[in-house]
Scaffold this active site. Sequence first.
Site, PDB file in Angstrom:
ATOM      1  N   ASP A  32       0.826  -1.206   0.000  1.00 18.52           N
ATOM      2  CA  ASP A  32       0.000   0.000   0.000  1.00 18.52           C
ATOM      3  C   ASP A  32       0.858   1.252   0.000  1.00 18.52           C
ATOM      4  OD1 ASP A  32      -2.104  -1.624   0.010  1.00 18.52           O
ATOM      5  OD2 ASP A  32      -2.915  -1.034   1.966  1.00 18.52           O
ATOM      6  N   ALA A  33       1.933   1.212   0.767  1.00 17.89           N
ATOM      7  CA  ALA A  33       2.791   2.398   0.880  1.00 17.89           C
ATOM      8  C   ALA A  33       3.424   2.735  -0.467  1.00 17.89           C
ATOM      9  CB  ALA A  33       3.870   2.167   1.926  1.00 17.89           C
ATOM     10  N   TYR A  35       2.287   1.941  -3.348  1.00 15.26           N
ATOM     11  CA  TYR A  35       1.204   2.375  -4.220  1.00 15.26           C
ATOM     12  C   TYR A  35       0.889   3.857  -3.967  1.00 15.26           C
ATOM     13  CZ  TYR A  35      -3.556   2.611  -6.189  1.00 15.26           C
ATOM     14  OH  TYR A  35      -4.672   2.965  -6.898  1.00 15.26           O
ATOM     15  N   ASP A  36       0.762   4.196  -2.689  1.00 21.48           N
ATOM     16  CA  ASP A  36       0.459   5.586  -2.331  1.00 21.48           C
ATOM     17  C   ASP A  36       1.545   6.535  -2.806  1.00 21.48           C
ATOM     18  OD1 ASP A  36      -1.162   4.800   0.826  1.00 21.48           O
ATOM     19  OD2 ASP A  36      -1.879   4.865  -1.245  1.00 21.48           O
ATOM     20  N   LEU A  82     -44.227  19.152 -11.322  1.00 18.46           N
ATOM     21  CA  LEU A  82     -45.190  20.194 -10.967  1.00 18.46           C
ATOM     22  C   LEU A  82     -46.107  20.501 -12.139  1.00 18.46           C
ATOM     23  CD1 LEU A  82     -42.732  22.673  -9.210  1.00 18.46           C
ATOM     24  CD2 LEU A  82     -44.522  21.353  -8.097  1.00 18.46           C
ATOM     25  N   GLU A 115     -41.592  30.647  -4.087  1.00 24.09           N
ATOM     26  CA  GLU A 115     -40.126  30.598  -4.187  1.00 24.09           C
ATOM     27  C   GLU A 115     -39.696  30.423  -5.636  1.00 24.09           C
ATOM     28  OE1 GLU A 115     -39.622  27.387  -1.378  1.00 24.09           O
ATOM     29  OE2 GLU A 115     -39.544  25.908  -2.973  1.00 24.09           O
ATOM     30  N   LYS A 117     -38.219  28.946  -9.082  1.00 26.44           N
ATOM     31  CA  LYS A 117     -38.126  27.611  -9.656  1.00 26.44           C
ATOM     32  C   LYS A 117     -36.778  27.526 -10.362  1.00 26.44           C
ATOM     33  CE  LYS A 117     -40.619  24.317 -12.528  1.00 26.44           C
ATOM     34  NZ  LYS A 117     -39.473  23.857 -13.294  1.00 26.44           N
ATOM     35  N   ASP A 119     -33.679  26.162 -12.451  1.00 29.29           N
ATOM     36  CA  ASP A 119     -33.573  25.341 -13.651  1.00 29.29           C
ATOM     37  C   ASP A 119     -32.323  24.475 -13.540  1.00 29.29           C
ATOM     38  OD1 ASP A 119     -34.516  24.469 -15.991  1.00 29.29           O
ATOM     39  OD2 ASP A 119     -34.009  26.241 -17.161  1.00 29.29           O
ATOM     40  N   ARG A 138     -33.960  12.012 -10.391  1.00 30.01           N
ATOM     41  CA  ARG A 138     -35.399  11.780 -10.392  1.00 30.01           C
ATOM     42  C   ARG A 138     -35.768  10.543 -11.208  1.00 30.01           C
ATOM     43  NH1 ARG A 138     -40.817  14.047 -11.777  1.00 30.01           N
ATOM     44  NH2 ARG A 138     -40.343  14.160 -13.974  1.00 30.01           N
ATOM     45  N   GLU A 190     -32.476  20.756  -5.990  1.00 29.48           N
ATOM     46  CA  GLU A 190     -32.004  20.931  -7.352  1.00 29.48           C
ATOM     47  C   GLU A 190     -30.486  21.095  -7.375  1.00 29.48           C
ATOM     48  OE1 GLU A 190     -34.788  20.821  -9.038  1.00 29.48           O
ATOM     49  OE2 GLU A 190     -34.342  21.487 -11.083  1.00 29.48           O
ATOM     50  N   TYR A 242     -35.440  22.011  -1.300  1.00 24.67           N
ATOM     51  CA  TYR A 242     -36.756  22.651  -1.256  1.00 24.67           C
ATOM     52  C   TYR A 242     -37.918  21.739  -0.904  1.00 24.67           C
ATOM     53  CZ  TYR A 242     -36.519  21.000  -6.110  1.00 24.67           C
ATOM     54  OH  TYR A 242     -36.339  20.242  -7.225  1.00 24.67           O
ATOM     55  N   LYS A 330     -44.758  29.704 -14.740  1.00 20.70           N
ATOM     56  CA  LYS A 330     -43.608  29.862 -15.637  1.00 20.70           C
ATOM     57  C   LYS A 330     -43.494  31.292 -16.152  1.00 20.70           C
ATOM     58  CE  LYS A 330     -41.684  26.314 -16.888  1.00 20.70           C
ATOM     59  NZ  LYS A 330     -41.842  24.954 -17.249  1.00 20.70           N
ATOM     60  N   CYS A 424     -31.601  15.153 -51.541  1.00 19.79           N
ATOM     61  CA  CYS A 424     -31.044  15.060 -50.191  1.00 19.79           C
ATOM     62  C   CYS A 424     -29.620  15.622 -50.194  1.00 19.79           C
ATOM     63  CB  CYS A 424     -31.029  13.602 -49.740  1.00 19.79           C
ATOM     64  SG  CYS A 424     -30.106  13.346 -48.218  1.00 19.79           S
ATOM     65  N   CYS A 427     -26.968  12.584 -49.438  1.00 18.48           N
ATOM     66  CA  CYS A 427     -26.640  11.477 -50.339  1.00 18.48           C
ATOM     67  C   CYS A 427     -27.013  11.758 -51.789  1.00 18.48           C
ATOM     68  CB  CYS A 427     -27.313  10.193 -49.864  1.00 18.48           C
ATOM     69  SG  CYS A 427     -29.102  10.194 -50.123  1.00 18.48           S
ATOM     70  N   CYS A 442     -35.928  12.130 -47.767  1.00 21.82           N
ATOM     71  CA  CYS A 442     -34.899  11.593 -48.641  1.00 21.82           C
ATOM     72  C   CYS A 442     -35.305  10.165 -49.003  1.00 21.82           C
ATOM     73  CB  CYS A 442     -33.574  11.575 -47.883  1.00 21.82           C
ATOM     74  SG  CYS A 442     -32.361  10.435 -48.536  1.00 21.82           S
ATOM     75  N   CYS A 448     -28.229   6.246 -47.430  1.00 25.76           N
ATOM     76  CA  CYS A 448     -27.967   7.650 -47.102  1.00 25.76           C
ATOM     77  C   CYS A 448     -27.186   7.694 -45.787  1.00 25.76           C
ATOM     78  CB  CYS A 448     -29.278   8.411 -46.959  1.00 25.76           C
ATOM     79  SG  CYS A 448     -29.058  10.076 -46.332  1.00 25.76           S
TER      80      CYS A 448
HETATM   81  S1  IVH Z   1     -41.120  21.400  -5.397  1.00 29.96           S
HETATM   82  C1  IVH Z   1     -43.628  17.663  -4.975  1.00 29.96           C
HETATM   83  N1  IVH Z   1     -39.721  23.613  -5.579  1.00 29.96           N
HETATM   84  O1  IVH Z   1     -39.165  21.732 -10.917  1.00 29.96           O
HETATM   85  C2  IVH Z   1     -43.076  18.836  -5.674  1.00 29.96           C
HETATM   86  N2  IVH Z   1     -39.541  22.033  -7.347  1.00 29.96           N
HETATM   87  O2  IVH Z   1     -41.082  21.204 -13.002  1.00 29.96           O
HETATM   88  C3  IVH Z   1     -41.615  18.842  -5.649  1.00 29.96           C
HETATM   89  N3  IVH Z   1     -37.970  22.666  -9.108  1.00 29.96           N
HETATM   90  O3  IVH Z   1     -39.266  18.274 -10.452  1.00 29.96           O
HETATM   91  C4  IVH Z   1     -41.050  19.965  -6.368  1.00 29.96           C
HETATM   92  N4  IVH Z   1     -37.363  24.576  -8.213  1.00 29.96           N
HETATM   93  O4  IVH Z   1     -37.037  19.489 -10.035  1.00 29.96           O
HETATM   94  C5  IVH Z   1     -40.040  22.457  -6.172  1.00 29.96           C
HETATM   95  N5  IVH Z   1     -38.519  25.572  -5.567  1.00 29.96           N
HETATM   96  C6  IVH Z   1     -38.836  24.430  -6.157  1.00 29.96           C
HETATM   97  C7  IVH Z   1     -38.268  24.032  -7.386  1.00 29.96           C
HETATM   98  C8  IVH Z   1     -38.656  22.816  -7.953  1.00 29.96           C
HETATM   99  C9  IVH Z   1     -37.192  23.746  -9.231  1.00 29.96           C
HETATM  100  C10 IVH Z   1     -38.046  21.579 -10.101  1.00 29.96           C
HETATM  101  C11 IVH Z   1     -38.143  20.186  -9.543  1.00 29.96           C
HETATM  102  C12 IVH Z   1     -39.393  19.603 -10.142  1.00 29.96           C
HETATM  103  C13 IVH Z   1     -39.550  20.457 -11.344  1.00 29.96           C
HETATM  104  C14 IVH Z   1     -40.971  20.451 -11.847  1.00 29.96           C
END
Ligand code: IVH
Length: 701
Positions: A32-33, A35-36, A82, A115, A117, A119, A138, A190, A242, A330, A424, A427, A442, A448
């Site tokens: 081991d030594a 190797y390390d 959601l 709150e 959302k 991405d 998920r 997230e 969250y 959204k 096309c 091709c 095509c 193709c």
């Molecule tokens: S709550 C049971 N809170 O949005 C509900 N989701 O479009 C659990 N997401 O799958 C979700 N920000 O991945 C919650 N402040 C927030 C969020 C959030 C982003 C995502 C989450 C969810 C997806 C749905």
Amino acid sequence: MDKVAKEYRERLKRLEELDEAYYTNDSPLLSDAQYDELRREIEAFERAHPELMTAQSAARKVGSKPAKGFRTIVHHVPMLSLTNAMTDEDVTDFITRVRNFLSIPDSEVLEILAEPKIDGLSCSLYYEGGELIYAATRGDGETGEDITENVRTIGSIPQNLSNTKGGNLGTKSGTSPALSIPDKIEIRGEIYMDREDFAALNAAQQKSGGKIFANPRNAAAGSVRQLDAAITAARPLKFFGYALGLHSHEFAATQDGINQALNAWGFAQAEPRKLCRNLEEIFEYYHTVETIRPDLKYDIDGVVYKVNRLDYQVRLGFIARAPRWAVAHKFAAQQAHTIVRDITIQVGRTGALTPVAELEPITVGGVVVGRATLHNRDEIERKDIRIGDHVIVQRAGDVIPQIVAVVMDQRPADSSKFIFPDHCPACGARAVRHADEVVTKCTGGLSCPAQAVERLKHFVSRLGFDIEGLGAKIIEEFYQDQFITNPAEIFTLEARDAHSITPLRKRAGWGDLSAKNLFAAIDARRSISLHRFIYALGIPQVGESTAKKLAAHYRNFSDLRTSLQSAQDQESTAYAELLEISDIGHSVAQDLIDFFAEAHNLRIIDNLLQHVHIDDHAPPAPQTGVFAGKTIVFTGTLSTISRNEAKARAEQLGAKVAGSISAKTDYLVAGADAGSKLKKAQELGIKILSEDEWALMIKNL
Ligand code: IVH
């Protein structure tokens, strides 16, 4: 420099041999030594010359054997998505629905926690005794991928939970004992990447010839889904908590309380959050966040409203794959103005010619957009899009950027209509459009190259065979070199490679380890689920959802194949059976039948089956719940709960709730002023329950 590089590589190679001896053959070659010592030398090289370090650097795989694909993890409590609200009206409807469901009068305040959302990529963290046991994506909501090792490298995720703040957490009485961490708890949140970090990562990737990510979300997802946790470690990932899944005891009475607890345990949270007491406050919050959105450090695609009281959340429950107690509001799509530099034609795996606008790159909502799909010939004609035009482009969430309209008064004087090709571009075969179709196709078939390559890319894509290390770029390369020209050849790659004059590991950009990893990733897919296999075949109109339905219906591949062949006869029972599968209409059915009628496709499948085992589809879990298999009808006015809540509760207990009485009805729950249904139930001798009797019956379930 070359000498240093050579010495470095020699050590790496030695390390690889030692690792193989140790992990694969269980017979260490050194102490081991020793190797390390070697490891430390390599690390010193890498510190002094970071440019030498490759993604495959063996030294980064801190003492662990490279994983073969991701294992799966079944979530204790499913991970939901959601429902979306696109307009103010949708939000108003949400609040009304919640109030009606819970029978909350307008005079009473309904607290909503709002709150951002984020991405990113949702993730479930499971802790036992305060210790992080595993992390999972998920996935399909029920089962996710095991990303524990990768998640352990994310600094903002505590490995151990401890209460750093203490205090009370909005429990019903407000005087609860200090917060205690549940023994078992799933924390949902997230994984995301800050915009600045994303830009820096892409710049570095560009320099090193690595993959360029389209947006921070993709970068986060791509960084987490790495078989090599060392790569994840090098990526600037963060986490916001969250929500909860399983938790072995209750410690909060409100969503706000959960947030406070998460915060006390060391989880960061997205700001700003606000507890709203009415619709005005909700909309005010929405507009505030929309305004500050460009200045936030990370991407958000809307805001989320959650009913604050957890007892209400429990009563509201879920519908399909989303909670009734939350909604995502959204943001509108973001737009920008740019110029069409060119219109190119892409050939897809089914031969469809798709026009693409090559744009003067422009930032739309924090993402650089350089191309937009023009869908088809009609779309170009409808919008009269021409090369040189000034256009408005729009991007909404994950959707492919689109051209909304041409700015006509800025059209160059010498512009001319775009002429759609009749051959096309890949091709040279004729491109034709059938009378009742929008796509131009095509006619080159598999001769193709574009179609063949696209089919291969689809075959190995994430929802198909999902072979790590065999992405679109590598497929293109391998196809060009005639290394892989059809799916079965993927599985003979290693055997052929052994006899090749220039084996993979000797090719530019490859090494012993990366070649070995690729072969291992391919081996891991020699056994595959039925729905993935169906999806991978790339049958027109057969996406993930249809593939899953086909798998669930036919259960095994040989039945599916025989049935679809018999279904060529539209009078057959096989054809009728096919149409009975939900969402399969005549058009999809025809594509399926055509695919299995084509000798070439069958040959490809037969070749594949020599190397691949398709797992049968597992039978569905038996229906559970006290009322499984029972049909219940509600009638009259219920006094203690709303009709919707009563229905939801019955469904939760496994019952089917019907709208009318028939011989199949097991119970009728009759509220006040019950009319014709009650009469009919009496006539049919169906068991009738009063609202109180029903409430008593389900009280302790
Ligand atoms: S709550 C049971 N809170 O949005 C509900 N989701 O479009 C659990 N997401 O799958 C979700 N920000 O991945 C919650 N402040 C927030 C969020 C959030 C982003 C995502 C989450 C969810 C997806 C749905």
